[in-house]
Design a protein around this motif. Structure first.
Motif, PDB file in Angstrom:
ATOM      1  N   LEU A 150       0.845  -1.192   0.000  1.00  0.00           N
ATOM      2  CA  LEU A 150       0.000   0.000   0.000  1.00  0.00           C
ATOM      3  C   LEU A 150       0.878   1.238   0.000  1.00  0.00           C
ATOM      4  O   LEU A 150       1.958   1.237   0.600  1.00  0.00           O
ATOM      5  N   GLN A 151       0.385   2.298  -0.624  1.00  0.00           N
ATOM      6  CA  GLN A 151       1.130   3.553  -0.608  1.00  0.00           C
ATOM      7  C   GLN A 151       1.304   4.053   0.818  1.00  0.00           C
ATOM      8  O   GLN A 151       2.351   4.563   1.176  1.00  0.00           O
ATOM      9  N   THR A 152       0.260   3.903   1.633  1.00  0.00           N
ATOM     10  CA  THR A 152       0.311   4.231   3.063  1.00  0.00           C
ATOM     11  C   THR A 152      -0.464   3.151   3.799  1.00  0.00           C
ATOM     12  O   THR A 152      -1.658   2.997   3.584  1.00  0.00           O
ATOM     13  N   LYS A 153       0.226   2.385   4.643  1.00  0.00           N
ATOM     14  CA  LYS A 153      -0.426   1.293   5.371  1.00  0.00           C
ATOM     15  C   LYS A 153      -1.043   1.758   6.671  1.00  0.00           C
ATOM     16  O   LYS A 153      -2.051   1.241   7.112  1.00  0.00           O
ATOM     17  N   GLN A 154      -0.396   2.711   7.298  1.00  0.00           N
ATOM     18  CA  GLN A 154      -0.793   3.129   8.635  1.00  0.00           C
ATOM     19  C   GLN A 154      -1.874   4.196   8.546  1.00  0.00           C
ATOM     20  O   GLN A 154      -1.678   5.233   7.933  1.00  0.00           O
ATOM     21  N   PRO A 199     -10.697  -7.238  -0.754  1.00  0.00           N
ATOM     22  CA  PRO A 199      -9.457  -7.325  -1.533  1.00  0.00           C
ATOM     23  C   PRO A 199      -8.302  -7.541  -0.540  1.00  0.00           C
ATOM     24  O   PRO A 199      -8.359  -7.084   0.609  1.00  0.00           O
ATOM     25  N   MET A 200      -7.284  -8.204  -0.981  1.00  0.00           N
ATOM     26  CA  MET A 200      -6.170  -8.535  -0.090  1.00  0.00           C
ATOM     27  C   MET A 200      -5.449  -7.294   0.433  1.00  0.00           C
ATOM     28  O   MET A 200      -4.757  -7.368   1.448  1.00  0.00           O
ATOM     29  N   ALA A 201      -5.632  -6.154  -0.201  1.00  0.00           N
ATOM     30  CA  ALA A 201      -5.059  -4.907   0.319  1.00  0.00           C
ATOM     31  C   ALA A 201      -5.558  -4.635   1.736  1.00  0.00           C
ATOM     32  O   ALA A 201      -4.833  -4.058   2.557  1.00  0.00           O
ATOM     33  N   PHE A 202      -6.785  -5.065   2.049  1.00  0.00           N
ATOM     34  CA  PHE A 202      -7.290  -4.886   3.414  1.00  0.00           C
ATOM     35  C   PHE A 202      -6.527  -5.757   4.396  1.00  0.00           C
ATOM     36  O   PHE A 202      -6.337  -5.373   5.546  1.00  0.00           O
ATOM     37  N   MET A 203      -6.076  -6.926   3.962  1.00  0.00           N
ATOM     38  CA  MET A 203      -5.302  -7.768   4.872  1.00  0.00           C
ATOM     39  C   MET A 203      -3.987  -7.067   5.221  1.00  0.00           C
ATOM     40  O   MET A 203      -3.536  -7.122   6.367  1.00  0.00           O
ATOM     41  N   THR A 204      -3.393  -6.381   4.235  1.00  0.00           N
ATOM     42  CA  THR A 204      -2.194  -5.577   4.501  1.00  0.00           C
ATOM     43  C   THR A 204      -2.521  -4.518   5.544  1.00  0.00           C
ATOM     44  O   THR A 204      -1.768  -4.306   6.495  1.00  0.00           O
ATOM     45  N   PHE A 205      -3.657  -3.854   5.377  1.00  0.00           N
ATOM     46  CA  PHE A 205      -4.091  -2.820   6.317  1.00  0.00           C
ATOM     47  C   PHE A 205      -4.319  -3.402   7.712  1.00  0.00           C
ATOM     48  O   PHE A 205      -3.863  -2.841   8.714  1.00  0.00           O
ATOM     49  N   PHE A 206      -5.028  -4.539   7.804  1.00  0.00           N
ATOM     50  CA  PHE A 206      -5.317  -5.149   9.106  1.00  0.00           C
ATOM     51  C   PHE A 206      -4.037  -5.480   9.864  1.00  0.00           C
ATOM     52  O   PHE A 206      -3.964  -5.319  11.077  1.00  0.00           O
ATOM     53  N   GLU A 207      -3.031  -5.965   9.149  1.00  0.00           N
ATOM     54  CA  GLU A 207      -1.784  -6.340   9.809  1.00  0.00           C
ATOM     55  C   GLU A 207      -0.980  -5.131  10.269  1.00  0.00           C
ATOM     56  O   GLU A 207      -0.164  -5.241  11.180  1.00  0.00           O
ATOM     57  N   ALA A 208      -1.217  -3.963   9.687  1.00  0.00           N
ATOM     58  CA  ALA A 208      -0.473  -2.755  10.042  1.00  0.00           C
ATOM     59  C   ALA A 208      -1.215  -1.865  11.036  1.00  0.00           C
ATOM     60  O   ALA A 208      -0.634  -0.912  11.558  1.00  0.00           O
ATOM     61  N   ASN A 209      -2.486  -2.153  11.303  1.00  0.00           N
ATOM     62  CA  ASN A 209      -3.309  -1.290  12.144  1.00  0.00           C
ATOM     63  C   ASN A 209      -4.066  -2.114  13.168  1.00  0.00           C
ATOM     64  O   ASN A 209      -4.769  -3.058  12.818  1.00  0.00           O
ATOM     65  N   ASP A 210      -3.953  -1.737  14.417  1.00  0.00           N
ATOM     66  CA  ASP A 210      -4.606  -2.459  15.501  1.00  0.00           C
ATOM     67  C   ASP A 210      -6.012  -1.905  15.707  1.00  0.00           C
ATOM     68  O   ASP A 210      -6.185  -0.764  16.124  1.00  0.00           O
ATOM     69  N   LEU A 211      -7.012  -2.716  15.424  1.00  0.00           N
ATOM     70  CA  LEU A 211      -8.409  -2.309  15.588  1.00  0.00           C
ATOM     71  C   LEU A 211      -9.016  -2.852  16.887  1.00  0.00           C
ATOM     72  O   LEU A 211     -10.226  -2.772  17.090  1.00  0.00           O
ATOM     73  N   ALA A 219     -13.563 -10.965  11.570  1.00  0.00           N
ATOM     74  CA  ALA A 219     -13.456 -11.541  12.914  1.00  0.00           C
ATOM     75  C   ALA A 219     -12.138 -12.293  13.080  1.00  0.00           C
ATOM     76  O   ALA A 219     -11.527 -12.268  14.155  1.00  0.00           O
ATOM     77  N   LYS A 220     -11.682 -12.929  12.017  1.00  0.00           N
ATOM     78  CA  LYS A 220     -10.424 -13.678  12.062  1.00  0.00           C
ATOM     79  C   LYS A 220      -9.216 -12.731  12.132  1.00  0.00           C
ATOM     80  O   LYS A 220      -8.291 -12.959  12.907  1.00  0.00           O
ATOM     81  N   TYR A 221      -9.232 -11.673  11.328  1.00  0.00           N
ATOM     82  CA  TYR A 221      -8.087 -10.765  11.266  1.00  0.00           C
ATOM     83  C   TYR A 221      -8.092  -9.692  12.350  1.00  0.00           C
ATOM     84  O   TYR A 221      -7.049  -9.128  12.657  1.00  0.00           O
ATOM     85  N   CYS A 222      -9.250  -9.408  12.913  1.00  0.00           N
ATOM     86  CA  CYS A 222      -9.369  -8.376  13.956  1.00  0.00           C
ATOM     87  C   CYS A 222     -10.163  -8.937  15.126  1.00  0.00           C
ATOM     88  O   CYS A 222     -11.253  -8.450  15.455  1.00  0.00           O
ATOM     89  N   PRO A 223      -9.636  -9.982  15.778  1.00  0.00           N
ATOM     90  CA  PRO A 223     -10.414 -10.698  16.794  1.00  0.00           C
ATOM     91  C   PRO A 223     -10.760  -9.878  18.033  1.00  0.00           C
ATOM     92  O   PRO A 223     -11.691 -10.235  18.750  1.00  0.00           O
TER      93      PRO A 223
END
Length: 178
Positions: free
Chosen positions: A80-84, A106-118, A142-146
């Motif tokens: 991503l151009q900016t992940k955070q 889209p898998m770009a959201f998985m990149t986002f989920f891994e870089a940002n704590d929700l 639910a799996k990526y942001c438990p």
């Protein structure tokens, strides 16, 4: 009142005003999801953050679907151009607006989920789609942001986005972010 007391009061009021806001995070290839995200952002008066992949998807829809399918099979994390997300700690709620590709984000959201704590945030999904509704996006979220507090999602048929303002407003009220 001392200058220090005035400065403290101003800082406290700015922190209070910023606390509890909603951030709309979206990805859009065709513009449909962007339009839906803007409706949410304008309705809530919150902030908006667009996910932009470093390498754009093809202009042709069918080619894009094949790239998306390949990314899912490979569990890819597109750059991503900016992940955070900016100042994510300021927000209590996050609305994720996304097209539904092969049944999920889209898998770009998985990149986002891994870089940002929700964790601890109220999170809801708004999916634009061509017939798949929400797909398995809520299960994947639910799996990526438990540790997020997941709210009911909304699916909007892509061609109906420009007529979805009332549905979006009602949904925002129903999930308690408006």
């Amino acid at each position: 009142m001392s200058l220090l007391a005035i400065a403290s009061a101003l800082c406290a009021s700015e922190a209070f005003a910023a606390a509890g806001g909603t951030l709309v995070v979206f990805y859009s290839r065709s513009g449909n999801t962007r339009a839906a995200a803007k409706i949410v952002q304008e309705s809530l008066g919150g902030d908006i953050f667009e996910l932009k992949t470093v390498r754009p998807y093809p202009a042709d829809y069918r080619e894009t679907t094949e790239v998306a399918r390949k990314e899912q099979k490979e569990n890819a994390r597109p750059a991503l151009q900016t992940k955070q997300a900016p100042k994510l700690s300021r927000y209590d709620s996050v609305i994720l607006a996304s097209p539904c590709w092969w049944g999920t984000f889209p898998m770009a959201f998985m990149t986002f989920f891994e870089a940002n704590d929700l964790a601890g945030k109220k999170v809801a999904v708004l999916m634009t789609h061509g017939g798949s509704g929400l797909g398995r996006s809520e299960e994947d979220l639910a799996k990526y942001c438990p540790k997020a507090k997941l709210l009911k999602g909304l699916a909007i048929y892509g061609g109906d986005v420009n007529n979805a303002e009332e549905d979006i407003e009602e949904w925002l009220r129903d999930i308690g972010v408006k």
